[in-house]
Design a protein around this motif. Structure first.
Motif, PDB file in Angstrom:
ATOM      1  N   ARG A 111      44.850  31.812  43.137  1.00  0.00           N
ATOM      2  CA  ARG A 111      45.490  32.575  44.227  1.00  0.00           C
ATOM      3  C   ARG A 111      44.443  33.949  44.309  1.00  0.00           C
ATOM      4  O   ARG A 111      45.098  34.806  45.119  1.00  0.00           O
ATOM      5  CB  ARG A 111      47.061  32.995  43.872  1.00  0.00           C
ATOM      6  N   SER A 112      43.311  33.748  43.872  1.00  0.00           N
ATOM      7  CA  SER A 112      42.432  34.860  43.955  1.00  0.00           C
ATOM      8  C   SER A 112      41.854  34.864  45.539  1.00  0.00           C
ATOM      9  O   SER A 112      41.525  33.690  45.837  1.00  0.00           O
ATOM     10  CB  SER A 112      41.068  34.998  43.019  1.00  0.00           C
ATOM     11  N   PRO A 113      41.791  35.958  46.217  1.00  0.00           N
ATOM     12  CA  PRO A 113      40.898  35.994  47.258  1.00  0.00           C
ATOM     13  C   PRO A 113      39.729  35.680  47.140  1.00  0.00           C
ATOM     14  O   PRO A 113      39.005  36.245  46.264  1.00  0.00           O
ATOM     15  CB  PRO A 113      41.143  37.495  47.803  1.00  0.00           C
TER      16      PRO A 113
ATOM     17  N   ARG B 155      41.999  43.714  47.476  1.00  0.00           N
ATOM     18  CA  ARG B 155      41.449  42.528  47.873  1.00  0.00           C
ATOM     19  C   ARG B 155      42.566  41.667  48.225  1.00  0.00           C
ATOM     20  O   ARG B 155      42.671  40.873  49.431  1.00  0.00           O
ATOM     21  CB  ARG B 155      40.446  41.449  47.391  1.00  0.00           C
ATOM     22  N   LYS B 156      43.562  41.577  47.386  1.00  0.00           N
ATOM     23  CA  LYS B 156      44.955  40.605  47.535  1.00  0.00           C
ATOM     24  C   LYS B 156      45.627  41.258  48.697  1.00  0.00           C
ATOM     25  O   LYS B 156      46.329  40.503  49.649  1.00  0.00           O
ATOM     26  CB  LYS B 156      45.632  40.861  46.317  1.00  0.00           C
TER      27      LYS B 156
ATOM     28  N   ALA C 162      43.716  40.048  51.813  1.00  0.00           N
ATOM     29  CA  ALA C 162      43.271  38.661  51.901  1.00  0.00           C
ATOM     30  C   ALA C 162      43.069  38.237  53.286  1.00  0.00           C
ATOM     31  O   ALA C 162      41.891  37.558  53.474  1.00  0.00           O
ATOM     32  CB  ALA C 162      44.283  37.809  50.977  1.00  0.00           C
TER      33      ALA C 162
ATOM     34  N   LEU D 228      39.724  39.483  54.264  1.00  0.00           N
ATOM     35  CA  LEU D 228      38.534  39.267  53.300  1.00  0.00           C
ATOM     36  C   LEU D 228      38.135  37.588  53.944  1.00  0.00           C
ATOM     37  O   LEU D 228      36.794  37.392  53.934  1.00  0.00           O
ATOM     38  CB  LEU D 228      38.833  39.066  51.903  1.00  0.00           C
ATOM     39  N   GLU D 229      39.279  36.861  53.956  1.00  0.00           N
ATOM     40  CA  GLU D 229      38.867  35.570  54.303  1.00  0.00           C
ATOM     41  C   GLU D 229      38.068  35.376  55.676  1.00  0.00           C
ATOM     42  O   GLU D 229      37.027  34.679  56.162  1.00  0.00           O
ATOM     43  CB  GLU D 229      39.970  34.564  54.756  1.00  0.00           C
TER      44      GLU D 229
END
Length: 392
Positions: free
Chosen positions: A236-238, A284-285, A288, A291-292
């Motif tokens: 579940r890490s970005p 980052r979470k 997310a 970031l994607e």
């Protein structure tokens, strides 16, 4: 050079995929494997599986030959007195019995674990069934797809739009084969100390649960029911998941701070390391989706092949999403020597996913035998020789 299981005799009383694969793996490690089949038709998998109907019609389907090399092939009518007596002779001579029949079937044949261990106290009797012994389903028939369904694995695969999906490969069959091989090796080691055989109960359902170990622990600890996540990573890490490139798709496994740093620098986006939206894991979470978006934008500049080579050198856990033919054709896959070419059939088949010391992935195997080809020569071992008869 001897192999780890040289001198071990295995009776392969199995069918379909999981059981035959387990016995095949033992043979690859040097064991003598004798496959026992019913007369006339034999293992049903001889005639089904794969995409070559001509091979299947001849009793040599690709699904069958994948785990058939090196085994002696005999047929026994276990409903007859002679067939039962011959099976008992085999078991008295054996170190291991591998079978994947329902307990009720074994009981009717007089081959349940109580009977087999009474015949040979040193025997390792390994049973593989859908649900294992105990419980109302111990005699229920089950295939790979049934266990994927009942275990919950299918609900973890796919997306909300697709609904539950079966994993494309028969992962339960081959996972059970490996689990059984692991158990047999442990039981043989124990027998060296005690001199006694034992019964091994391998459950396909338990094996499915084992494949989901961390997911199960998380659910039991938190009560959070796992949901299908598509291609997103379990961490579940970005930055961990599958992302499109200019050409192809790239799988990223960016979970640690050092890995994110390597990714940012490798993509030419060192600015992410000071950007307050991405500099820290928690940020980052929270960001997310953004970031994607920027990841996809950066990756769109080059192909997945280019990014894979470049980012691997940068220390990023990354892999191009490949088809099976592409994967088997990579230089690394070829260098491992995992595939084994059978001269008799002209087929190339899998071997073992590990090495023991300097031992090759498999010991040389014999041919793939026709149904019942070795019945006479094997059973002759248990008949008195003419000289013995003259002495009686």
């Amino acid at each position: 050079m001897t192999s780890p299981l040289t001198g071990v005799r295995v009776i392969d009383f199995t069918h379909v995929l999981a059981g035959p694969a387990c016995a095949y793996y033992l043979g690859l490690l040097g064991a003598e494997v004798i496959k026992v089949e019913r007369p006339e038709r034999g293992d049903a998998m001889r005639h089904r599986g794969g995409t070559d109907p001509a091979r299947s019609a001849n009793g040599m389907s690709t699904a069958y030959v994948t785990q058939a090399a090196g085994k002696s092939a005999i047929t026994l009518d276990l409903d007859s007195a002679d067939g039962k007596a011959s099976m008992q002779d085999l078991l008295r001579s054996a170190d291991v019995l591998v079978e994947n029949h329902r307990p009720v079937t074994l009981k009717a044949l007089g081959l349940d674990e109580g009977s087999t261990l009474a015949l040979n106290s040193r025997l390792i009797h390994c049973a593989m069934t859908g649900y294992g012994r105990g419980g109302k389903n111990e005699d229920a028939a089950a295939y790979d797809v049934n266990i994927q369904a009942t275990s919950g694995i299918m609900t973890l695969t796919g997306t909300k739009d697709t609904g539950p999906l079966r994993t494309g490969a028969p992962i339960m069959d081959y996972s059970v084969a490996l689990a059984a091989g692991f158990a047999i090796a442990a039981a043989l080691f124990e027998r060296e100390k005690t001199g006694k055989g034992t019964f091994i109960d391998v459950s396909m359902l338990d094996t499915a649960y084992t494949l989901m170990s961390s997911t199960i622990t998380d659910f039991l600890a938190t009560g959070n029911v796992p949901a299908a996540r598509g291609n997103a990573a379990n961490s579940r890490s970005p930055g961990a998941g599958s992302f499109p490139c200019k050409e192809g798709v790239l799988s990223l496994g960016v979970n640690e701070e050092s890995q994110f740093r390597a990714l940012a620098i490798g993509l030419g986006r060192a600015d992410w390391l000071t950007d307050p939206r991405f500099a820290e894991r928690q940020n980052r979470k929270q960001n997310a989706p953004l970031l994607e978006d920027v990841l996809v934008e950066a990756l769109a500049q080059r192909s997945a092949d280019d990014w894979e080579a470049h980012l691997l050198e940068s220390g990023v856990p990354v892999a191009k999403v490949r088809t099976l033919p592409e994967s088997l054709n990579t230089p690394h896959s070829k260098a491992r020597g995992y595939l084994h070419h059978d001269e008799q059939t002209g087929l190339t088949v899998p071997s073992l996913p590990f090495r023991i010391g300097q031992t090759v992935a498999h010991c040389p195997l014999g041919s793939i035998r026709e149904l019942g080809a070795d019945t006479e020569i094997i059973l002759a071992q248990f008949r008195p020789s003419p000289s013995d008869e003259s002495l009686s």
